[in-house]
Design an enzyme around this catalytic site. Structure first.
Site, PDB file in Angstrom:
ATOM      1  N   ASN A  44      -0.253   2.072  -5.958  1.00  0.00           N
ATOM      2  CA  ASN A  44       0.187   0.965  -6.808  1.00  0.00           C
ATOM      3  C   ASN A  44      -0.907   0.655  -7.817  1.00  0.00           C
ATOM      4  O   ASN A  44      -2.027   1.167  -7.712  1.00  0.00           O
ATOM      5  CB  ASN A  44       0.482  -0.291  -5.970  1.00  0.00           C
ATOM      6  CG  ASN A  44       1.849  -0.257  -5.315  1.00  0.00           C
ATOM      7  OD1 ASN A  44       2.743   0.453  -5.750  1.00  0.00           O
ATOM      8  ND2 ASN A  44       2.004  -1.020  -4.243  1.00  0.00           N
ATOM      9  N   HIS A  85      11.105   0.721  -6.451  1.00  0.00           N
ATOM     10  CA  HIS A  85      10.604   1.616  -7.506  1.00  0.00           C
ATOM     11  C   HIS A  85      11.749   2.326  -8.232  1.00  0.00           C
ATOM     12  O   HIS A  85      11.637   3.490  -8.624  1.00  0.00           O
ATOM     13  CB  HIS A  85       9.629   2.644  -6.927  1.00  0.00           C
ATOM     14  CG  HIS A  85       8.424   2.038  -6.276  1.00  0.00           C
ATOM     15  ND1 HIS A  85       7.317   1.633  -6.985  1.00  0.00           N
ATOM     16  CD2 HIS A  85       8.167   1.745  -4.973  1.00  0.00           C
ATOM     17  CE1 HIS A  85       6.414   1.126  -6.153  1.00  0.00           C
ATOM     18  NE2 HIS A  85       6.916   1.183  -4.928  1.00  0.00           N
TER      19      HIS A  85
END
Length: 592
Positions: free
Chosen positions: A157, A84
């Site tokens: 997510n 990320h």
């Protein structure tokens, strides 16, 4: 002391002399209101001047301004996130619209209209900090709710499932999404590692169908849903609990990009879209919704349908467990300083207020440790003292954590132990953790999941009932194109075999597109990452060919909560209590 004048005549007077300036004062101060100084506050006439031994001589070490400037510049990058790394974010407000006091005692869900500030960070998963926003990759979707009872971090997510369900696989999997150790090439130029991992861990196929399908490239961050993915627990004031999964549903709807459209976008497309939308007042919104089930329903779901609520590769059917709306959040403020407010923001799934608790989901359990440990390394042990990470409670926070790197709020002269001379206050316990988490009857075991027929039910439904013919064609084109840079044909043969267990249609189309004949199925394949439940031959069934009978790590229930897992009181006391209220079936097959 004389009043200092800035370059534009703006007074930077002495009214604040001797006092600390607040974070908000610094954040909202314009350049015209400041005076140029060194890091220790000494005014300097010009930022470009240096001290030298004569006009044509060497520099002087005594020039603190220059040394201060250069040494800080050398250190102004903190380690990027291992995953990320590329992200965007903004701030806003959550408001409860439909209280759930019947199933959860969390204050933020207790009454309609109750609100709290939120900060959200969106991201791609595998890319580096300078990578493209429109890569075909899952998207991170993390929300920090600054509730009256402390911070709650929803780490999510944009897909309801993930590639794995065994926590020890995560570092290995992420390594395969990064650059090759020798060639230093990424997956776009060399996909060998990517497909090698997937072809050895077939439980990833559900996520692969989503990733390589039309939903693999969201059209910016505003037009995608967020899924907690993990199973949590909600606890009410009576001490009863239910399993739950959180969903964040985009009120803008969902939009996605084709490969060709994505290739035409700038590397910062999603960042620009989010920032500019908020700047023009087009504030994006998401509803926060929850699916719930009792302990008994969880046991029956495995026994009757082969769906494991502790399995990150499985989903809860929406028709059986409809979504119940709790509230909404809106993003209406951009960061003033990206590094301070987005790069340094740190989300932790272990941050939960009373009323929200973790389940025995193994990947979740691992993340409860992994996330704060990563933040302590990347940002520092006192990362929660940074304004963007600190909580906003009505009470003053006290504990016995002291010192460490960059300790700013170090709690003054208060004792750093449980003192009887200067005692600290406590709040009465609101959650009976013995009841909520002490329901399992078990012994220590060695565990590794195995691939079983039920693992292919949801991806099969996705292919057969959700994807239309054009979507199927795009999926085949995307997968075969990505496979074209895989250097080992054996990997492609194995991956086609895995797709064959989903649908013969997928396998035959891929064989035609790649020119590679895949294996007939997976029953005769040995996997290095998972036990093969399709085979009875232990040389094939056992992961990596392990033949020892001592502590074999496969279990018939595959880690699911089977009948007898929970104590009787967990079964009898955890009624639905209206958990189906405000719920409704969602379009799509099996929750897709």
């Amino acid at each position: 002391m004389a009043t200092q004048q800035g370059a534009h005549g703006q007074a930077n007077g002495n009214s604040q002399a001797g006092a600390f300036r607040s974070y908000e004062d610094d954040r909202n101060t314009a350049s015209q209101q400041t005076l140029y100084t060194t890091s220790n506050g000494v005014p300097m006439p010009h930022p470009y001047e240096t001290q030298r031994a004569g006009a044509n001589g060497p520099l002087l070490l005594q020039d603190f301004h220059l040394i201060d400037l250069i040494s800080h510049f050398d250190r102004e990058r903190i380690p990027e996130r291992v995953v990320h790394a590329k992200g965007s974010g903004a701030h806003g407000t959550f408001k409860c619209t439909n209280p759930i006091e019947d199933i959860c005692l969390a204050d933020v869900f207790s009454e309609a209209g109750k609100s709290c500030p939120v900060s959200v960070r969106f991201s791609t998963v595998g890319g580096e900090s300078g990578s493209a926003d429109c890569a075909r990759d899952p998207r991170g979707f993390s929300v920090k709710f600054r509730t009256a009872e402390g911070n709650w971090d929803m780490v999510a997510n944009n897909t309801p499932v993930f590639f794995l369900r065994d926590p020890a696989k995560f570092p290995h999997f992420i390594h395969t999404q990064k650059r090759d150790p020798q060639t230093h090439l990424g997956g776009g130029d060399d996909s060998t590692m990517f497909w090698d991992y997937l072809s050895q861990n077939p439980e990833s196929v559900h996520q692969v169908l989503i990733l390589m399908g039309d939903r693999g490239i969201p059209d910016g961050y505003r037009f995608m849903h967020g899924y907690g993915g993990h199973t949590m627990k909600l606890v009410n004031k009576a001490g009863d609990w239910v399993y739950c999964q959180f969903h964040m549903i985009s009120q803008q709807g969902t939009k996605f990009l084709t490969n060709e459209e994505a290739a035409s976008k700038s590397p910062d497309y999603s960042q620009k879209d989010l920032f500019q939308a908020i700047e023009r007042g087009d504030y994006p919104k998401w509803s926060v919704e929850v699916q719930t089930m009792t302990a008994k329903e969880a046991e029956e779901l495995w026994e009757k349908q082969g769906i494991n609520v502790f399995d990150l590769t499985h989903i809860w059917p929406h028709k059986q467990f409809p979504l119940r709306k709790i509230g909404e959040f809106e993003l209406n403020e951009n960061a003033k300083n990206y590094f301070a407010e987005i790069e340094q923001i740190a989300f932790n799934p272990a941050h939960m207020p009373p009323g929200i608790e973790p389940s025995a989901d193994p990947v979740l359990q691992s993340r409860l440790f992994s996330y704060p440990d990563a933040h302590r390394h990347r940002v520092g042990v006192n990362y929660q003292q940074l304004p963007v990470n600190s909580s906003r409670t009505s009470y003053r926070i006290g504990n016995f954590q002291r010192d460490g790197n960059m300790a700013f709020y170090n709690q003054g002269s208060r004792p750093n132990y449980l003192s009887s001379i200067e005692p600290i206050s406590f709040r009465e316990r609101s959650v009976d953790l013995d009841k909520v988490h002490g329901q399992f009857v078990s012994e220590a075991v060695t565990f590794l999941s195995e691939i079983r027929p039920e693992d292919f039910n949801a991806p099969r439904a996705l292919w057969e009932k959700v994807y239309d013919e054009k979507a199927k064609a795009r999926f085949i084109e995307t997968v075969s194109g990505h496979m074209s840079t895989c250097r080992k044909e054996e990997i492609i043969k194995r991956q086609i075999a895995i797709f064959r267990e989903v649908s013969e249609d997928i396998a035959s189309r891929l064989e035609k597109a790649t020119g590679v004949k895949g294996y007939d199925g997976i029953k005769n394949l040995n996997f290095n990452g998972t036990h093969n439940g399709f085979s009875k031959d232990h040389k094939i069934r056992n992961a990596n060919g392990m033949t020892s009978k001592v502590g074999f790590s496969a279990h018939s229930h595959n880690g699911a909560p089977i009948k007898g897992t929970h104590k009787d009181e967990s079964i009898s006391n955890s009624g639905t209590n209206g958990t189906r209220v405000n719920g409704g079936a969602t379009n799509g097959a099996n929750g897709h």
